[in-house]
Design a protein around this motif. Structure first.
Motif, PDB file in Angstrom:
ATOM      1  N   ASP A  82       0.997  -4.395   7.035  1.00 39.30           N
ATOM      2  CA  ASP A  82       1.081  -4.059   8.854  1.00 39.30           C
ATOM      3  C   ASP A  82       2.782  -4.143   8.260  1.00 39.30           C
ATOM      4  OD1 ASP A  82       0.908  -3.328  11.081  1.00 39.30           O
ATOM      5  OD2 ASP A  82      -0.452  -4.637  11.616  1.00 39.30           O
ATOM      6  N   ASP A  83       3.380  -3.245   9.283  1.00 34.74           N
ATOM      7  CA  ASP A  83       4.350  -2.772   9.381  1.00 34.74           C
ATOM      8  C   ASP A  83       4.875  -4.333  10.411  1.00 34.74           C
ATOM      9  OD1 ASP A  83       4.960  -1.010   7.906  1.00 34.74           O
ATOM     10  OD2 ASP A  83       4.882   0.420   9.729  1.00 34.74           O
ATOM     11  N   ASP A  84       4.167  -4.333  11.266  1.00 35.60           N
ATOM     12  CA  ASP A  84       4.593  -5.452  12.661  1.00 35.60           C
ATOM     13  C   ASP A  84       4.412  -6.660  11.087  1.00 35.60           C
ATOM     14  OD1 ASP A  84       5.067  -3.831  14.804  1.00 35.60           O
ATOM     15  OD2 ASP A  84       2.168  -4.260  14.096  1.00 35.60           O
ATOM     16  N   VAL A  93       9.932 -10.328   3.344  1.00 31.44           N
ATOM     17  CA  VAL A  93      10.166  -9.770   4.271  1.00 31.44           C
ATOM     18  C   VAL A  93      10.262  -8.339   4.189  1.00 31.44           C
ATOM     19  CG1 VAL A  93      13.151  -9.464   5.051  1.00 31.44           C
ATOM     20  CG2 VAL A  93      12.087 -11.840   4.769  1.00 31.44           C
ATOM     21  N   ARG A  94      11.316  -7.381   5.427  1.00 29.80           N
ATOM     22  CA  ARG A  94      10.614  -5.937   4.817  1.00 29.80           C
ATOM     23  C   ARG A  94      11.890  -5.444   4.070  1.00 29.80           C
ATOM     24  NH1 ARG A  94       8.770  -1.494   7.457  1.00 29.80           N
ATOM     25  NH2 ARG A  94       8.744  -3.154   9.247  1.00 29.80           N
ATOM     26  N   PRO A  95      11.351  -4.902   2.796  1.00 27.82           N
ATOM     27  CA  PRO A  95      12.544  -4.538   1.776  1.00 27.82           C
ATOM     28  C   PRO A  95      13.226  -2.704   1.850  1.00 27.82           C
ATOM     29  CG  PRO A  95       9.760  -3.448   1.821  1.00 27.82           C
ATOM     30  CD  PRO A  95       9.740  -4.832   2.833  1.00 27.82           C
ATOM     31  N   ARG A  96      14.051  -3.219   1.719  1.00 28.85           N
ATOM     32  CA  ARG A  96      14.662  -1.799   2.068  1.00 28.85           C
ATOM     33  C   ARG A  96      14.952  -0.517   1.014  1.00 28.85           C
ATOM     34  NH1 ARG A  96      18.543  -4.262   6.145  1.00 28.85           N
ATOM     35  NH2 ARG A  96      18.295  -6.047   5.666  1.00 28.85           N
TER      36      ARG A  96
END
Length: 96
Positions: A82-84, A93-96
């Protein structure tokens, strides 16, 4: 043999509502899309049932991508996070 378009519409709506969960607006989008599609079909002189079916499909697909609760719900049945959840404790951590 002629199939009943109302039956096909009801079947499509039932699968959308069964696949919906508390994380998104798929069922609500399908319902509103069906009403809007039927109204557009009636106003333009088209087939109301076809308009409802197309509207339900479009609304359900659009509602599926809207996050309802803005909370971390973890991983879904397909292994997607889930994005949250990105950056919260226990999640990457969100991948770039």
């Amino acid at each position: 043999m002629r199939t009943n378009p109302l039956f096909a519409t009801a079947l499509a709506l039932s699968t959308l509502s069964l696949g919906a969960c508390a994380e998104n607006y798929a069922a609500e989008g399908a319902g509103l899309g069906a009403v809007a599609g039927a109204a557009i079909g009636a106003v333009t002189g088209g087939d109301v049932l076809t308009g409802a079916a197309v509207g339900a499909a479009a609304g359900g697909a659009a509602g599926y991508f809207v996050d309802k609760d803005d909370r971390c719900n973890g991983y879904d049945s397909r292994g997607r996070l889930d994005d949250d959840c990105y950056g919260t404790q226990g999640y990457p951590v969100r991948p770039r």
